[in-house]
Write a protein that holds these residues in place. Structure first.
Motif, PDB file in Angstrom:
ATOM      1  N   PHE A 108      44.712  -4.294  22.384  1.00  0.00           N
ATOM      2  CA  PHE A 108      43.813  -4.524  23.100  1.00  0.00           C
ATOM      3  C   PHE A 108      43.158  -3.608  23.949  1.00  0.00           C
ATOM      4  N   ASP A 109      42.593  -2.343  24.443  1.00  0.00           N
ATOM      5  CA  ASP A 109      41.930  -1.651  25.165  1.00  0.00           C
ATOM      6  C   ASP A 109      40.861  -2.299  26.459  1.00  0.00           C
ATOM      7  N   ASN A 110      40.171  -1.002  26.819  1.00  0.00           N
ATOM      8  CA  ASN A 110      38.794  -0.827  28.094  1.00  0.00           C
ATOM      9  C   ASN A 110      38.238  -1.034  26.804  1.00  0.00           C
ATOM     10  N   ALA A 111      38.228  -1.013  25.808  1.00  0.00           N
ATOM     11  CA  ALA A 111      36.677  -0.513  25.269  1.00  0.00           C
ATOM     12  C   ALA A 111      36.431  -2.217  25.052  1.00  0.00           C
ATOM     13  N   GLN A 112      37.024  -3.413  24.491  1.00  0.00           N
ATOM     14  CA  GLN A 112      37.065  -4.507  24.046  1.00  0.00           C
ATOM     15  C   GLN A 112      36.279  -5.122  25.089  1.00  0.00           C
ATOM     16  N   LEU A 113      35.794  -4.948  27.128  1.00  0.00           N
ATOM     17  CA  LEU A 113      35.471  -5.268  27.541  1.00  0.00           C
ATOM     18  C   LEU A 113      33.999  -4.947  28.168  1.00  0.00           C
ATOM     19  N   GLU A 114      33.523  -4.343  27.017  1.00  0.00           N
ATOM     20  CA  GLU A 114      32.524  -3.731  27.584  1.00  0.00           C
ATOM     21  C   GLU A 114      31.562  -4.821  26.849  1.00  0.00           C
ATOM     22  N   GLY A 115      30.508  -5.264  27.923  1.00  0.00           N
ATOM     23  CA  GLY A 115      29.781  -6.776  27.259  1.00  0.00           C
ATOM     24  C   GLY A 115      30.272  -7.550  28.061  1.00  0.00           C
ATOM     25  N   SER A 116      31.248  -7.977  28.291  1.00  0.00           N
ATOM     26  CA  SER A 116      31.758  -9.298  28.699  1.00  0.00           C
ATOM     27  C   SER A 116      31.815  -9.177  30.354  1.00  0.00           C
ATOM     28  N   GLY A 117      31.045  -8.363  31.148  1.00  0.00           N
ATOM     29  CA  GLY A 117      30.915  -8.681  32.332  1.00  0.00           C
ATOM     30  C   GLY A 117      31.914  -8.448  33.034  1.00  0.00           C
ATOM     31  N   GLU A 118      33.239  -7.755  33.246  1.00  0.00           N
ATOM     32  CA  GLU A 118      34.093  -7.700  33.531  1.00  0.00           C
ATOM     33  C   GLU A 118      34.474  -5.925  33.289  1.00  0.00           C
ATOM     34  N   ALA A 119      35.034  -5.368  34.813  1.00  0.00           N
ATOM     35  CA  ALA A 119      35.418  -4.300  34.707  1.00  0.00           C
ATOM     36  C   ALA A 119      36.700  -3.927  34.000  1.00  0.00           C
ATOM     37  N   GLY A 120      37.213  -3.313  33.526  1.00  0.00           N
ATOM     38  CA  GLY A 120      38.142  -2.040  33.125  1.00  0.00           C
ATOM     39  C   GLY A 120      39.594  -1.952  33.103  1.00  0.00           C
ATOM     40  N   PHE A 121      40.554  -2.450  32.512  1.00  0.00           N
ATOM     41  CA  PHE A 121      41.996  -2.026  33.137  1.00  0.00           C
ATOM     42  C   PHE A 121      42.140  -1.544  33.985  1.00  0.00           C
ATOM     43  N   ASP A 122      42.545  -0.973  34.873  1.00  0.00           N
ATOM     44  CA  ASP A 122      43.222  -0.175  36.237  1.00  0.00           C
ATOM     45  C   ASP A 122      44.591  -0.272  36.324  1.00  0.00           C
ATOM     46  N   ASP A 123      45.862   0.528  35.136  1.00  0.00           N
ATOM     47  CA  ASP A 123      46.535   0.564  34.869  1.00  0.00           C
ATOM     48  C   ASP A 123      47.560  -0.474  34.627  1.00  0.00           C
ATOM     49  N   VAL A 124      47.278  -0.834  32.891  1.00  0.00           N
ATOM     50  CA  VAL A 124      48.038  -2.209  32.909  1.00  0.00           C
ATOM     51  C   VAL A 124      49.646  -1.684  33.225  1.00  0.00           C
ATOM     52  N   ASP A 125      50.284  -2.783  33.479  1.00  0.00           N
ATOM     53  CA  ASP A 125      51.977  -3.008  33.521  1.00  0.00           C
ATOM     54  C   ASP A 125      52.769  -3.546  32.603  1.00  0.00           C
ATOM     55  N   ASN A 126      53.327  -4.912  34.109  1.00  0.00           N
ATOM     56  CA  ASN A 126      54.269  -5.965  32.813  1.00  0.00           C
ATOM     57  C   ASN A 126      53.436  -7.017  32.078  1.00  0.00           C
ATOM     58  N   LEU A 127      54.216  -7.186  31.443  1.00  0.00           N
ATOM     59  CA  LEU A 127      54.003  -8.454  30.100  1.00  0.00           C
ATOM     60  C   LEU A 127      54.618  -9.099  29.785  1.00  0.00           C
ATOM     61  N   VAL A 128      54.218 -10.290  29.470  1.00  0.00           N
ATOM     62  CA  VAL A 128      54.798 -11.608  29.264  1.00  0.00           C
ATOM     63  C   VAL A 128      54.090 -12.474  28.305  1.00  0.00           C
ATOM     64  N   VAL A 129      54.871 -13.140  27.188  1.00  0.00           N
ATOM     65  CA  VAL A 129      54.571 -14.311  26.665  1.00  0.00           C
ATOM     66  C   VAL A 129      54.730 -15.126  26.996  1.00  0.00           C
ATOM     67  N   SER A 130      53.652 -16.325  27.293  1.00  0.00           N
ATOM     68  CA  SER A 130      54.239 -17.498  27.555  1.00  0.00           C
ATOM     69  C   SER A 130      54.743 -18.375  26.273  1.00  0.00           C
ATOM     70  N   PRO A 131      54.979 -19.663  26.343  1.00  0.00           N
ATOM     71  CA  PRO A 131      56.053 -20.469  25.776  1.00  0.00           C
ATOM     72  C   PRO A 131      55.070 -20.709  24.209  1.00  0.00           C
ATOM     73  N   ALA A 132      53.817 -21.088  24.961  1.00  0.00           N
ATOM     74  CA  ALA A 132      52.606 -21.373  24.332  1.00  0.00           C
ATOM     75  C   ALA A 132      51.766 -20.634  23.520  1.00  0.00           C
ATOM     76  N   GLY A 133      52.049 -18.433  23.246  1.00  0.00           N
ATOM     77  CA  GLY A 133      51.583 -17.555  22.577  1.00  0.00           C
ATOM     78  C   GLY A 133      50.759 -17.467  23.405  1.00  0.00           C
ATOM     79  N   ASP A 134      50.239 -17.458  24.684  1.00  0.00           N
ATOM     80  CA  ASP A 134      49.442 -16.478  25.007  1.00  0.00           C
ATOM     81  C   ASP A 134      50.022 -15.145  25.624  1.00  0.00           C
ATOM     82  N   VAL A 135      49.228 -14.808  25.159  1.00  0.00           N
ATOM     83  CA  VAL A 135      49.632 -12.615  25.534  1.00  0.00           C
ATOM     84  C   VAL A 135      49.271 -12.730  27.629  1.00  0.00           C
ATOM     85  N   VAL A 136      50.226 -11.994  28.420  1.00  0.00           N
ATOM     86  CA  VAL A 136      49.661 -12.203  29.520  1.00  0.00           C
ATOM     87  C   VAL A 136      49.577 -10.821  30.732  1.00  0.00           C
TER      88      VAL A 136
END
Length: 469
Positions: free
Chosen positions: A367-395
């Protein structure tokens, strides 16, 4: 060279025919089976071509979890926080206040940061949370099987700026000091501060977060420096942990840094397009593991004019490992091992999330901010903590103005899981319960005093509908 079944049958037929001719008086002067004079050389089977090589994968075979299907955000009714429809939110702790009335004077800590959830035998669980304060430490909220808070208490005291950390497979919490000579402390979620133990062998540096893989006896760690490294501590074996369980020996082992092929000795993967494809990696022992690593890097640079070992990762933050059980492991085309364990880690200064295939020694940016282009969402501003859910979602949590929890969809635009309005804070400590039904997190500098002037943090619980877990 191995023969095909058809060629083997052909040879058997030719050999049997020659034997029959010999028995009938035939010899070398007899006409050949091909109708020639008998002086020609016998036909040879066509040479066998080697099999086509299996193409090497350009990306790891990662898949999105169910949270990738969440819809638009709505007001939760709690502090203006936006969440998906069908989810619910509640405030569980405010810095400087008692989480429960019978907590015997215990106040929830200021500047809550990294956290994790640990199951308890009675069907409940404990959420632990670092304090990125001076002094630092770790606080714990104990929940009953019905989800109500039944206790709150400290499990680590008198440390320095405890940022994130990581849960161990044997049920303890590794709390990391984010300071130039920071240490890692092991704490018992059900224990007391007096039981906590520091482990200098895990390195002295601006520790951010940690994740453990038992199969390789490794602790992976991020470093929150502009020229930081990704570290691995390889333990020499097992020992009894502070909670009495069978854990890794954190006092003895080798401290190493990761080097991406072609980007050794402090080089940086500047080319984003190239970084999005798989690269091979190796591990190199650090020099002077008993000294602060930022000082060691400076000394190497000044004395040799070259960078210190390790690829540069700019501002390492959250880290978590996703595991796949045997039978559910995807093949990585062209490589030896199936996908068993992947270390995800975030870097805030370039807003990238990396995926490291532990067994095949491969890395890529997922993942990087360039992948948000065209999605209508603003880019990340300092990614920080990270967790993977029991179902495999990376948050991944975000600092700065937007203040979002984002669900990573490998090599595609992310989805927004929630957003805290107002900015000026950090989203910290995301952690799921083992069944994925609840997600805890904090707004590190949310208003906490009666007047709203003290901004020391609040901790929340997001309930996740069954359809998304």
């Amino acid at each position: 060279m191995a023969l095909s079944r058809r060629q083997m049958i052909q040879l058997m037929f030719l050999g049997g025919s020659a034997a029959a001719l010999s028995a009938c008086g035939g010899g070398s002067s007899s006409p050949s089976l091909t109708g020639g004079s008998g002086n020609e050389k016998p036909n040879k089977p066509d040479p066998i071509s080697p099999p086509d090589p299996v193409p090497e994968a350009r990306e790891l075979p990662l898949e999105a979890g169910p949270l990738a299907d969440i819809g638009p955000l709505v007001d939760s009714g709690v502090d203006g926080i936006l969440i998906p429809a069908g989810f619910s939110l509640r405030l569980v702790a405010t810095a400087g206040r008692k989480p429960v009335s019978h907590a015997f004077g215990y106040l929830w800590h200021p500047l809550p940061d990294g956290g994790a959830v640990f199951p308890v035998g009675d069907g409940g669980w404990v959420y632990v949370s670092n304090s990125e304060f001076l002094p630092g430490g770790v606080g714990a909220l104990r929940f009953g099987a019905d989800g109500e808070i039944v206790d709150a208490y400290p499990i680590l005291k008198n440390t320095r700026i405890n940022c994130a950390g990581g849960a161990t497979p044997w049920g303890t919490w590794l709390s990391c000091e984010e300071i130039f000579d920071g240490k890692v402390y092991e704490c018992d979620p059900l224990g007391t501060p007096q039981q906590a133990q520091s482990y200098p062998a895990l390195g002295l540096f601006k520790h951010e977060a940690a994740a453990v893989d038992m199969e390789t006896a490794s602790v992976f760690m991020t470093e929150d420096e502009g020229d930081g490294r990704l570290y691995r501590f390889v333990s020499t074996g097992r020992t009894s942990a502070i909670n009495g369980a069978d854990g890794l020996d954190l006092a003895n082992g080798r401290l190493q840094v990761l080097e991406v092929s072609g980007y050794e000795n402090g080089a940086y993967m500047e080319d984003l397009e190239a970084a999005r494809e798989i690269h091979r990696v190796s591990w190199v022992d650090v020099q002077s593991p008993d000294r602060p690593q930022s000082q060691v890097r400076n000394d190497i640079q000044n004395s040799t004019g070259k960078g210190a070992p390790g690829t540069q990762f700019k501002g390492g933050e959250g880290i978590w490992i996703q595991f796949w059980p045997e039978g559910a492991q995807q093949t990585v085309s062209g490589y030896e091992h199936p996908l068993r364990a992947v270390v995800f880690f975030a870097c805030k200064r370039d807003n990238r999330v990396y995926a490291l295939d532990v067994d095949n020694d491969l890395i890529e940016v997922v993942f990087d901010n360039a992948q948000l282009e065209g999605s209508g969402e603003a880019g990340f501003d300092d990614v920080d903590n990270l967790v993977v859910s029991p179902a495999g979602d990376v948050v991944v949590a975000e600092d700065g103005d937007a203040m979002r929890l984002m669900v990573m969809v490998p090599n595609q635009p992310a989805r927004i899981l929630l957003q805290v309005p107002g900015g000026g804070s950090e989203l910290t400590g995301p952690a799921f319960t083992p069944d994925g039904s609840r997600l805890y997190f904090s707004s590190q500098r949310a208003p906490s005093g009666l007047t709203g002037l003290m901004k020391l943090g609040r901790t929340y619980e997001l309930s996740v509908p069954e359809a998304f877990r």
